[in-house]
Structures are given as C-alpha cells and as structure tokens.
Design a protein around this motif. Structure first.
Motif, short mmCIF file in Angstrom:
data_model
loop_
_atom_site.label_atom_id
_atom_site.label_comp_id
_atom_site.label_asym_id
_atom_site.label_seq_id
_atom_site.Cartn_x
_atom_site.Cartn_y
_atom_site.Cartn_z
N ASN A 157 -9.00 5.58 2.80
CA ASN A 157 -7.94 4.63 2.41
C ASN A 157 -8.29 3.26 2.99
N LYS A 158 -7.45 2.29 2.72
CA LYS A 158 -7.69 0.90 3.12
C LYS A 158 -8.18 0.79 4.55
N ILE A 159 -9.16 -0.08 4.76
CA ILE A 159 -9.72 -0.30 6.09
C ILE A 159 -8.58 -0.53 7.10
N HIS A 213 0.68 0.96 5.56
CA HIS A 213 -0.49 0.09 5.59
C HIS A 213 -0.90 -0.24 4.15
N CYS A 214 -1.39 -1.45 3.95
CA CYS A 214 -1.85 -1.89 2.63
C CYS A 214 -0.69 -1.86 1.63
N ASN A 215 -0.99 -1.59 0.39
CA ASN A 215 0.05 -1.52 -0.64
C ASN A 215 -0.21 -0.30 -1.50
N SER A 216 0.53 0.76 -1.20
CA SER A 216 0.37 2.01 -1.93
C SER A 216 1.64 2.32 -2.70
N HIS A 217 1.50 2.46 -4.03
CA HIS A 217 2.68 2.79 -4.84
C HIS A 217 3.16 4.18 -4.52
N ALA A 218 2.22 5.06 -4.16
CA ALA A 218 2.60 6.44 -3.82
C ALA A 218 3.42 6.45 -2.52
N ALA A 219 2.94 5.74 -1.51
CA ALA A 219 3.69 5.68 -0.25
C ALA A 219 5.04 5.01 -0.46
N THR A 245 -12.19 -7.48 -9.87
CA THR A 245 -11.68 -8.63 -9.11
C THR A 245 -10.36 -8.31 -8.42
N MET A 246 -9.89 -7.09 -8.56
CA MET A 246 -8.67 -6.60 -7.91
C MET A 246 -7.38 -7.19 -8.48
N GLU A 247 -7.47 -7.75 -9.71
CA GLU A 247 -6.21 -8.13 -10.38
C GLU A 247 -5.43 -6.84 -10.66
N ILE A 248 -6.18 -5.80 -11.03
CA ILE A 248 -5.59 -4.45 -11.07
C ILE A 248 -6.14 -3.74 -9.84
N ARG A 249 -5.26 -3.23 -8.98
CA ARG A 249 -5.75 -2.62 -7.74
C ARG A 249 -4.80 -1.49 -7.32
N GLY A 250 -5.29 -0.75 -6.29
CA GLY A 250 -4.57 0.45 -5.88
C GLY A 250 -5.11 1.60 -6.71
N ALA A 251 -5.42 2.71 -6.04
CA ALA A 251 -6.15 3.80 -6.70
C ALA A 251 -5.43 4.34 -7.93
N GLY A 252 -4.12 4.45 -7.87
CA GLY A 252 -3.36 4.99 -9.00
C GLY A 252 -3.40 4.05 -10.19
N ARG A 253 -3.16 2.78 -9.93
CA ARG A 253 -3.14 1.78 -11.02
C ARG A 253 -4.52 1.64 -11.67
N VAL A 291 1.00 6.56 4.38
CA VAL A 291 -0.03 5.75 3.70
C VAL A 291 -0.41 6.43 2.39
N GLY A 292 -1.10 5.70 1.55
CA GLY A 292 -1.61 6.25 0.30
C GLY A 292 -2.98 6.85 0.50
N ALA A 293 -3.76 6.91 -0.58
CA ALA A 293 -5.13 7.46 -0.49
C ALA A 293 -5.96 6.91 -1.65
N ASP A 294 -7.20 6.59 -1.34
CA ASP A 294 -8.16 6.30 -2.41
C ASP A 294 -8.98 7.53 -2.73
N THR A 339 -16.91 -0.28 -11.63
CA THR A 339 -16.19 -1.47 -11.17
C THR A 339 -15.89 -1.44 -9.69
N ARG A 340 -15.43 -0.28 -9.19
CA ARG A 340 -15.16 -0.14 -7.76
C ARG A 340 -15.61 1.26 -7.35
N PRO A 341 -16.30 1.36 -6.22
CA PRO A 341 -16.94 2.63 -5.93
C PRO A 341 -16.12 3.67 -5.16
N PHE A 390 -5.21 13.84 -8.53
CA PHE A 390 -6.43 13.21 -9.06
C PHE A 390 -7.09 12.25 -8.06
N LYS A 391 -6.59 12.23 -6.83
CA LYS A 391 -7.28 11.45 -5.79
C LYS A 391 -8.12 12.35 -4.88
N PHE A 392 -8.19 13.64 -5.21
CA PHE A 392 -9.07 14.55 -4.47
C PHE A 392 -10.46 14.49 -5.11
#
Ligand code: RUB
Length: 308
Positions: free
Chosen positions: A203-205, A123-129, A13-21, A190-193, A59-61, A228-230
């Motif tokens: 990454n985010k649309i 763009h979006c919300n990236s903790h890494a960025a 449901t994206m209460e927890i979101r962002g690839a790192g989190r 920007v970050g990365a998924d 949960t998320r693809p 770990f995002k590769f």
C-alpha cells in the motif's frame, strides 16, 4: 483506441488513482475499446485486445487490481468476434457492478470492527477504507479520524475533504507524526494496492511504518481490500513491483540540480508484513492475512495446479 490511450494516460499521471478506481477505469476502457473495434477475424481481434490490455497494464506497476481487472475483462471462450465482443462487454459490466457492490459490502463488514468512541487512523486516500469509516459513522457511531498527509502526492488532502463532507471530525497530521499520535488511536484502517500470497500488504509508502507503530502500541490494523487486490502471480514466486516515481514529486528539479551529490528516491508503495495486520476486510468476509491463498484460489480462480 484514442479513448483507451486517454484512460491509460490518466492512470499514468494519477488523474485516475487508487487501486479500485484504476481497475474500474481499465475494465471500462477495454469494454469501450472492443465496442469500437472493427475487425472480423478472431485472431486479429484477440491480438488487438491483448495489445490494448498491455497498454493499460503498463501504466502503473504496483496495484494488482489493474492486471486482475484486465484479465477478468478480456477473458473469453468464443471463436468468433461477435461472441468474444459480447463476452468482454458482459465481463466488464459484471466486474464494474461487483466492484461497486464490494465497496458497500466491505463497508458493512468492516464497520462491525469500529466501536462508539473510536479514533481511527488512516493513510493516503482509500475508497475502501473510507467506505468502512463512513458506514460506521452513518450507523451513528461516534468516531473521529486522524488522517495522514501522505507525502509526496498528499492524497491525505482528498481524504480529509471526503471525511469533512461526511461530517466526521477529522485531524490532519504530517506523516512523521504517526508514531507520536498513535497513543490516541484505537484502530488503523488502510486500503491495499496488492495482497501477496503470504498475506503481506502492499500500500501507499508509509503504510508499513504506520502498521509497525500500531503493532508496537498494540492497536488493531485493518486493511480493506476487494478480492481482486490479491495477487495470483505471487503464488508463482513473483514479487510485487514497487513503483518508483519521479524526483520532482519530492523536490523542485532546479533546486536539485544545484546539488550534484544528491539524488532522490521516491518509492510510491511499501510492504507491510502479515504479522502487523490483524484482519483483511474483503467483500466476501473478514480474513486473517494468512488466508490469502484461499481467497486467490476461490475468488480469482487460481490454484497451484495452474502452474506448469
Ligand atoms: C493509493 C493507495 C490506496 C490504495 C487503495 O495510491 O495507496 O491506499 O490504492 O485505494 P495512489 P482504494 O494514490 O498512488 O494510487 O481503496 O481506493 O482502491
């Protein structure tokens, strides 16, 4: 199990979101699950761990950080339950520690690419960025940020709040103002998924049109991504699955129901080709996107010889 199911639901449901989190939450959930797992037979233990891992992964693809974190956490060499449990707990603790440290390291490495007076677009919300941007600011660099709204979930509103709390001068724009605003920008961050074997950035649309506009205007594009995002599976020819989310994130269902000839498409991510990315900032250094294979091989333990 209920705790793990709760975490899975929060990710979905994206209460927890962002690839790192997402990755960190999944690793911690698996660790807590094995702590509470009451089986004595290693076969049953492994089966239960695999089931739990699959629940989290499904949960998320798109964010490859999720299956990577789960694989890194659940991998063990023991043939008894106590040993396996101990290894998994250790794996999770090491992963979580390294993920935290990675944010700091990427911040320090990426900040070298930011200069006094720079205007950064994100763009979006990236903790890494945000780690890169806030590190540069804390170093005393006089910077400002243009942040996109990031429809439909408006993660840009999270970003501007964080930037405001740092005290960084920030301008919020709607996504369609990206190209118009590009003339004011020095660097896009920007970050990365996911990063694929050919160095493409998932990454985010909207990231790809932002990178395209930056490329056209000859502005630098940085992606900030932990190793770990590769995506190892892209070596096997797999494509990254782009998540399609519900239409009601875009338009009210009742209004949509009045228009039987209209459908809504809501892809959550897009793909930016390597040629639009100048550099990928990881916790082990700044690399051109073309070095994705080396990163996957050296930091995720994958080689072409693994195929077969
Ligand atoms: C978030 C998003 C972020 C990356 C990187 O999408 O696209 O840019 O996940 O984030 P969503 P981070 O909001 O749909 O999860 O740097 O925090 O890992």
């Amino acid at each position: 199990m209920q705790q793990l199911l709760d975490t899975a639901e929060k990710i979905r449901t994206m209460e927890i979101r962002g690839a790192g989190r997402i990755a960190e939450a999944a690793s911690a959930a698996l660790r807590d699950y094995v702590l509470s797992l009451k089986v004595t037979n290693i076969k049953d233990f492994n089966k239960k761990v695999d089931e739990a891992a699959n629940i989290l992964i499904q949960t998320r693809p798109t964010a490859v950080s999720l299956p990577n974190a789960v694989q890194i956490t659940k991998h063990h060499y023991s043939d008894d339950v106590a040993g396996a449990r101990e290894e998994i707990i250790r794996n999770a603790d090491v992963f979580l520690k390294q993920a935290g440290e990675a944010l700091d390291k990427m911040g320090k490495i990426g900040a070298k690419r930011i200069h006094d007076g720079d205007v950064i677009m994100t763009h979006c919300n990236s903790h890494a960025a945000l780690s890169v941007i806030s590190t540069a600011f804390k170093q005393g660099k006089d910077i400002s940020v243009i942040a996109t709204e990031s429809r439909p979930r408006r993660q840009g509103l999270l970003t501007i709040r964080e930037l405001n709390d740092y005290g960084i001068p920030t301008t919020l724009i709607v996504d369609s103002a990206v190209r118009y605003s590009m003339k004011e920008v020095d660097t896009v961050i920007v970050g990365a998924d996911a990063i694929t074997i050919n160095g493409a950035l998932v990454n985010k649309i909207g990231t790809s049109q932002l990178a395209h506009a930056a490329h056209e205007a000859r502005k630098n594009v940085l992606s900030v991504a932990e190793t770990f995002k590769f995506s190892p599976n892209t070596i096997l020819g797999d494509m990254i699955d782009i998540e399609e989310r519900s239409a009601d994130e875009v338009i009210d269902q009742e209004i949509l129901a009045e228009m039987p000839n209209v459908k809504v498409k809501n892809p959550a991510f897009d793909i930016t080709p390597a040629e639009y990315i100048d550099i990928i900032i990881t916790e082990v250094g700044a690399f051109p996107p073309q070095m994705a294979y080396t990163i996957i091989k050296e930091h995720l333990g994958w080689e072409l010889t693994n195929i077969g």
